[in-house]
Motif scaffolding. Structure first.
Motif, PDB file in Angstrom:
ATOM      1  N   VAL A  49       0.844  -1.202   0.000  1.00  0.00           N
ATOM      2  CA  VAL A  49       0.000   0.000   0.000  1.00  0.00           C
ATOM      3  C   VAL A  49       0.880   1.253   0.000  1.00  0.00           C
ATOM      4  O   VAL A  49       2.041   1.210   0.418  1.00  0.00           O
ATOM      5  CB  VAL A  49      -0.938   0.048   1.232  1.00  0.00           C
ATOM      6  CG1 VAL A  49      -1.964  -1.067   1.197  1.00  0.00           C
ATOM      7  CG2 VAL A  49      -0.145   0.028   2.540  1.00  0.00           C
ATOM      8  N   THR A  74      -0.610 -10.482   2.587  1.00  0.00           N
ATOM      9  CA  THR A  74       0.370  -9.962   3.555  1.00  0.00           C
ATOM     10  C   THR A  74       1.531  -9.249   2.870  1.00  0.00           C
ATOM     11  O   THR A  74       2.032  -8.247   3.378  1.00  0.00           O
ATOM     12  CB  THR A  74       0.970 -11.137   4.379  1.00  0.00           C
ATOM     13  OG1 THR A  74      -0.071 -12.025   4.780  1.00  0.00           O
ATOM     14  CG2 THR A  74       1.725 -10.638   5.581  1.00  0.00           C
ATOM     15  N   SER A  79       1.492  -3.294   5.327  1.00  0.00           N
ATOM     16  CA  SER A  79       0.152  -2.895   5.772  1.00  0.00           C
ATOM     17  C   SER A  79      -0.217  -3.580   7.082  1.00  0.00           C
ATOM     18  O   SER A  79      -0.957  -3.015   7.899  1.00  0.00           O
ATOM     19  CB  SER A  79      -0.890  -3.212   4.695  1.00  0.00           C
ATOM     20  OG  SER A  79      -0.824  -4.578   4.317  1.00  0.00           O
TER      21      SER A  79
END
Ligand SMILES: C[S@@+](CC[C@H](N)C(=O)[O-])C[C@H]1O[C@@H](n2cnc3c(N)ncnc32)[C@H](O)[C@@H]1O
Length: 220
Positions: A49, A74, A79
């Motif tokens: 992200v 993951t 994140s």
């Protein structure tokens, strides 16, 4: 320039505003920067992200006072660390298909000082989610993995979130593809938006991040 609410911009991609927001909110500290850089150095794709997205996750987790969160996708743990920072007393179950990514994430959780609150499940999320169904209901589900899996993950969230619990779906603009979906991935993402907007137990909106963060809450 917007002249009325009808034509106000949404998801604007101004580099100046991005630089301004990152300067003012400073969303990425040394720990997160190290995770981002080590993940790429380990050969993981640079698809974590964005910096402000990470801050959104932390703040949203705090806003719902999350204590039990689930992450699907993951990667290297970027994140996941943001979510765990948003729930100082909370635990995260995070799902990752690739063992090599999970190893990088494991190190990230240790370096961020959150490893005792994070459980990484390795394998296809659609199967592995069954392992935690007895631990619910959950407060927050963050979906950021294979796009064709989004409808399945949204169903899982609807069935396992508490009332007031939230679902967040990254990449919900499908890089523009939701306007005229023409692939399995874009159709799956568009379907999720329709379901969030019109169906089930959801009240939902879109946060206009660069890639679109769909945001739904379970209502009574
Ligand atoms: C966009 S990345 C996640 C980024 C991560 N949320 C972050 O911001 O740090 C998507 C991840 O989902 C994983 N993935 C893809 N298909 C999956 C599946 N069926 N089950 C679990 N994980 C999957 C990929 O291996 C990849 O690591």
């Amino acid at each position: 320039m917007a002249t009325s609410p009808m034509d106000k911009g949404f998801g604007q991609g101004s580099p100046e505003l991005k630089r301004w927001a990152e300067r003012v909110f400073a969303p990425e500290d040394d720990v997160l920067r190290e995770i981002r850089e080590r993940s790429v150095a380990a050969g993981l794709p640079a698809i974590a992200v964005g910096r402000m997205d990470g801050r959104h996750l932390e703040v949203l987790a705090r806003a719902v006072q999350a204590r039990r969160a689930v992450e699907i996708g993951t990667l290297g743990g970027y994140s996941g660390v943001c979510l765990l920072r948003g729930m100082p007393d909370g635990r995260l179950d995070t799902f990752e298909l690739e063992p090599v990514n999970a190893e990088v994430a494991r190190e990230s959780f240790v370096k961020a000082g959150v490893a005792d609150r994070a459980r990484i499940h390795v394998g296809p999320a659609a199967d592995k989610l069954r392992d935690i169904e007895g631990d619910g209901p959950f407060d927050l589900v963050f979906i950021d993995a294979d796009k064709t899996g989004y409808p399945t993950y949204l169903t899982w969230a609807e069935e396992h979130l508490r009332v007031g619990g939230v679902v967040l779906l990254d990449n919900s603009f499908a890089w523009g593809g939701v306007v005229a979906p023409d692939s399995d991935g874009t159709r799956a993402i568009a379907e999720c938006a329709q379901r969030l907007a019109h169906g089930g137990r959801w009240r939902a909106t879109m946060l206009p991040t660069e890639e679109g963060l769909a945001f739904g809450v379970i209502v009574r």
